[in-house]
Design an enzyme around this catalytic site. Structure first.
Site, PDB file in Angstrom:
ATOM      1  N   LYS A  57     -59.151  25.997 -23.184  1.00 36.88           N
ATOM      2  CA  LYS A  57     -58.797  25.531 -21.842  1.00 36.88           C
ATOM      3  C   LYS A  57     -57.550  24.664 -21.959  1.00 36.88           C
ATOM      4  O   LYS A  57     -57.637  23.467 -22.238  1.00 36.88           O
ATOM      5  CB  LYS A  57     -59.937  24.691 -21.233  1.00 36.88           C
ATOM      6  CG  LYS A  57     -61.303  25.398 -21.218  1.00 36.88           C
ATOM      7  CD  LYS A  57     -62.134  24.980 -22.379  1.00 36.88           C
ATOM      8  CE  LYS A  57     -63.599  25.312 -22.283  1.00 36.88           C
ATOM      9  NZ  LYS A  57     -64.025  26.541 -21.731  1.00 36.88           N
TER      10      LYS A  57
ATOM     11  N   ASP B 139     -66.233   5.568 -34.778  1.00 36.12           N
ATOM     12  CA  ASP B 139     -65.843   4.169 -35.003  1.00 36.12           C
ATOM     13  C   ASP B 139     -64.835   3.634 -33.995  1.00 36.12           C
ATOM     14  O   ASP B 139     -64.150   2.641 -34.262  1.00 36.12           O
ATOM     15  CB  ASP B 139     -65.295   3.997 -36.419  1.00 36.12           C
ATOM     16  CG  ASP B 139     -66.385   4.130 -37.475  1.00 36.12           C
ATOM     17  OD1 ASP B 139     -67.576   4.089 -37.101  1.00 36.12           O
ATOM     18  OD2 ASP B 139     -66.044   4.283 -38.663  1.00 36.12           O
TER      19      ASP B 139
ATOM     20  N   HIS C 292     -70.349  19.299 -19.019  1.00 37.29           N
ATOM     21  CA  HIS C 292     -69.588  20.325 -19.721  1.00 37.29           C
ATOM     22  C   HIS C 292     -68.588  19.732 -20.723  1.00 37.29           C
ATOM     23  O   HIS C 292     -67.790  20.443 -21.316  1.00 37.29           O
ATOM     24  CB  HIS C 292     -68.842  21.187 -18.685  1.00 37.29           C
ATOM     25  CG  HIS C 292     -68.314  22.476 -19.198  1.00 37.29           C
ATOM     26  ND1 HIS C 292     -66.964  22.751 -19.285  1.00 37.29           N
ATOM     27  CD2 HIS C 292     -68.939  23.580 -19.669  1.00 37.29           C
ATOM     28  CE1 HIS C 292     -66.777  23.955 -19.762  1.00 37.29           C
ATOM     29  NE2 HIS C 292     -67.956  24.493 -20.012  1.00 37.29           N
TER      30      HIS C 292
ATOM     31  N   HIS D 142     -61.749  31.110 -25.312  1.00 37.71           N
ATOM     32  CA  HIS D 142     -62.517  30.046 -24.665  1.00 37.71           C
ATOM     33  C   HIS D 142     -61.681  28.781 -24.503  1.00 37.71           C
ATOM     34  O   HIS D 142     -62.138  27.792 -23.948  1.00 37.71           O
ATOM     35  CB  HIS D 142     -63.772  29.757 -25.499  1.00 37.71           C
ATOM     36  CG  HIS D 142     -64.773  28.882 -24.819  1.00 37.71           C
ATOM     37  ND1 HIS D 142     -64.978  27.562 -25.181  1.00 37.71           N
ATOM     38  CD2 HIS D 142     -65.636  29.129 -23.794  1.00 37.71           C
ATOM     39  CE1 HIS D 142     -65.931  27.047 -24.421  1.00 37.71           C
ATOM     40  NE2 HIS D 142     -66.338  27.961 -23.569  1.00 37.71           N
TER      41      HIS D 142
ATOM     42  N   ASP E 135     -43.033  23.427 -19.771  1.00 33.61           N
ATOM     43  CA  ASP E 135     -41.641  23.008 -20.029  1.00 33.61           C
ATOM     44  C   ASP E 135     -41.435  22.249 -21.347  1.00 33.61           C
ATOM     45  O   ASP E 135     -40.536  21.384 -21.416  1.00 33.61           O
ATOM     46  CB  ASP E 135     -41.141  22.124 -18.880  1.00 33.61           C
ATOM     47  CG  ASP E 135     -40.954  22.901 -17.585  1.00 33.61           C
ATOM     48  OD1 ASP E 135     -41.064  24.135 -17.614  1.00 33.61           O
ATOM     49  OD2 ASP E 135     -40.709  22.266 -16.542  1.00 33.61           O
TER      50      ASP E 135
ATOM     51  N   LYS F  31     -66.860  17.965 -24.071  1.00 29.57           N
ATOM     52  CA  LYS F  31     -66.935  18.084 -25.530  1.00 29.57           C
ATOM     53  C   LYS F  31     -66.244  16.861 -26.115  1.00 29.57           C
ATOM     54  O   LYS F  31     -65.006  16.772 -26.107  1.00 29.57           O
ATOM     55  CB  LYS F  31     -66.234  19.349 -26.034  1.00 29.57           C
ATOM     56  CG  LYS F  31     -66.968  20.653 -25.729  1.00 29.57           C
ATOM     57  CD  LYS F  31     -66.640  21.184 -24.374  1.00 29.57           C
ATOM     58  CE  LYS F  31     -67.339  22.523 -24.139  1.00 29.57           C
ATOM     59  NZ  LYS F  31     -67.261  22.941 -22.743  1.00 29.57           N
TER      60      LYS F  31
END
Length: 526
Positions: free
Chosen positions: A446, A268, A261, A444, A451, A263
């Protein structure tokens, strides 16, 4: 001269395959046939030999005892135990058939070997740890926990940019891809042919022709309906190396649940991207799905990119079966471009979690942040399907006077998951947690910010799949300017969201609330 990019309008190459040719449907049907076949054999034997009922019932009891004593989340234990005891004659055998699988053992062994090798190339600079300790007695334990449990170091020499939408991040990804001179690594749950991916692929093709090392990993389940089954061979024709992670096989096995899952984009060895954004048009609102698609991400420039490079190479070694020369891709800072030598304004610690770790790192990082909060906790997640530990932490924080706010979608992508998400509202809102549903569409992103000091941005949802079953990644940020940007973005998101109150939860009719309770019970297995 900086090349400008715009989102190209491209017509999707959509093909309507007959139902029986669809791989997902085919695999599902074959698995059902396997299950039906095993059930028929069992019941035929059961009719002739009553002793089998006693043996299988005893087996189910032993399996329940085994599950209870396993070091896994109590929610999983409860769901499996109820399932097995509900069908005691076959339940225990069914659990064993799913869990004890030769291909699953090989899968786990291969990945563990690659992770062990990768960890030997992760070194923590003790001066950075001492510096963070001198600044914060709260942030230092978090950084130490991530390092001790995963070996991923925390860095200072890294700048961070935050993107409040997929559209923003998409354009920056194209700009940075154009600058690549040596290698490009991409690892995504979903790749979908369309404006987004085709724009990226155009660059990858050109870079491959120039002799760059281009590698792509996508999840077979995540991209099963968006890419041809022979897509790695198609990319190979362009000089791009590619693997599909955990290919879907028509075999009853819990291994099917372990999806990639993550991404990750690495350029480089000095520039990297992560967040919630997959390589598909809905993530940049070029294709409308469920209203406006709200997503976010970050770009890192500097030494912390090595963590993401290391993550990618771990899975590449597992998929290719070849020994990877990790150090060949560990680029020293002295060789970075000038715009990647910025010291940055805080601490950055990219980290990964996978279901083969002995502990749930992703959830523990979130729990550490919640427990250390003194003012506020802001969270965005597309799914809110959490265990008792997370509910207890969030409700304790709210009851202690901390401003706890969670933003979930207003328009769902999956109705049954949305119903399950809403089933967790009642105990949280009762304790004072403020829950908002994003009115314009589907959120979508996450993220968690606490604080004005700490934040996490990555691929990790607040649900059982992300926290316990999937391969995930994120970046822990401390004392960085972008934390204020993240906070402001969440506050702006809340302004266009509808608050869901405890009274609203109580106003729902009893049959609906009963159905929600049943869904919550089986949430760990769905």
């Amino acid at each position: 001269m900086k090349q400008k990019h715009t989102i190209k309008t491209l017509k999707r190459n959509q093909k309507n395959y007959p139902l029986f040719l669809d791989k997902l449907v085919a695999v599902f049907l074959i698995v059902l046939i396997q299950l039906w076949f095993m059930l028929m054999i069992f019941f035929r034997l059961h009719e002739k030999y009553m002793e089998i009922q006693f043996v299988m019932s005893l087996l189910s009891i032993l399996v329940v005892v085994y599950i209870i004593n396993r070091p896994i989340n109590p929610s999983y234990k409860l769901a499996w135990c109820i399932t097995i005891l509900f069908i005691p004659v076959f339940g225990g055998l069914f659990y064993l058939l799913l869990s004890v699988n030769i291909t699953r053992r090989k899968f786990r062994s291969s990945i563990r070997s690659a992770v062990a090798e990768a960890k030997t190339h992760l070194k923590q600079d003790d001066e950075v740890l001492h510096h963070i300790e001198s600044i914060s007695k709260h942030a230092a334990p978090q950084a130490a926990y991530i390092h001790n449990s995963t070996k991923y170091p925390v860095y200072e020499n890294t700048s961070v940019e935050y993107y409040a939408s997929g559209e923003e991040m998409f354009l920056r990804m194209l700009e940075e891809l154009e600058k690549a001179k040596h290698f490009i690594f991409m690892e995504y749950f979903i790749i979908h042919e369309g404006a987004f991916w085709d724009s990226v692929l155009d660059i990858l093709k050109r870079k491959a022709q120039e002799g760059l090392d281009i590698r792509v990993i996508y999840d077979d389940m995540g991209s099963i309906s968006t890419l041809p089954k022979d897509y790695p061979l198609i990319l190979e024709q362009y000089g791009i190396k590619c693997y599909a992670f955990n290919p879907l096989r028509p075999i009853l096995s819990l291994r099917l649940n372990n999806r990639d899952h993550r991404k990750i984009l690495v350029i480089d060895g000095h520039t990297s991207f992560t967040g919630g954004i997959n390589l598909a048009d809905e993530y940049i609102n070029h294709l409308e799905m469920n209203g406006y698609w709200k997503d976010t991400g970050v770009m890192l420039k500097g030494e912390a990119t090595w963590n993401f490079t290391n993550m990618f190479l771990q899975l590449w070694q597992h998929l290719s079966g070849e020994e990877v020369d990790f150090e060949a891709y560990h680029i020293p800072m002295s060789e970075f471009p000038d715009d990647c030598k910025d010291v940055g304004d805080g601490f950055v610690q990219p980290y990964a979690d996978n279901p083969l770790f002995s502990e749930v790192v992703a959830e523990n990082v979130y729990l550490n942040m919640i427990h250390r909060a003194t003012k506020y906790i802001y969270i965005t997640t597309p799914y809110l399907i959490v265990d008792n530990e997370m509910i207890t932490a969030l409700t304790l924080a709210a009851e202690s006077g901390i401003d706890v706010r969670i933003v979930t979608p207003g328009i769902p992508d999956k109705k049954y998951v949305f119903m399950m998400t809403r089933s967790f509202y009642e105990p949280l809102t009762k304790a004072g947690v403020k829950i908002y549903e994003y009115t314009p569409g589907f959120i979508h992103a996450k993220m968690m910010v606490v604080d004005d000091a700490y934040a996490v941005v990555g691929s990790i949802n607040l649900d059982f799949r992300s926290l316990y079953l999937h391969f995930e990644c994120a970046a822990f940020l401390y004392h960085s300017q972008v934390i204020e940007d993240i906070k402001e973005d969440i506050e702006e998101t809340i302004k266009v969201s509808q608050e869901i109150t405890y009274d609203y939860c109580l106003s729902l009719n009893r049959p609906y609330r009963l159905w929600q309770s049943l869904l919550r019970l089986y949430a760990p297995l769905l």
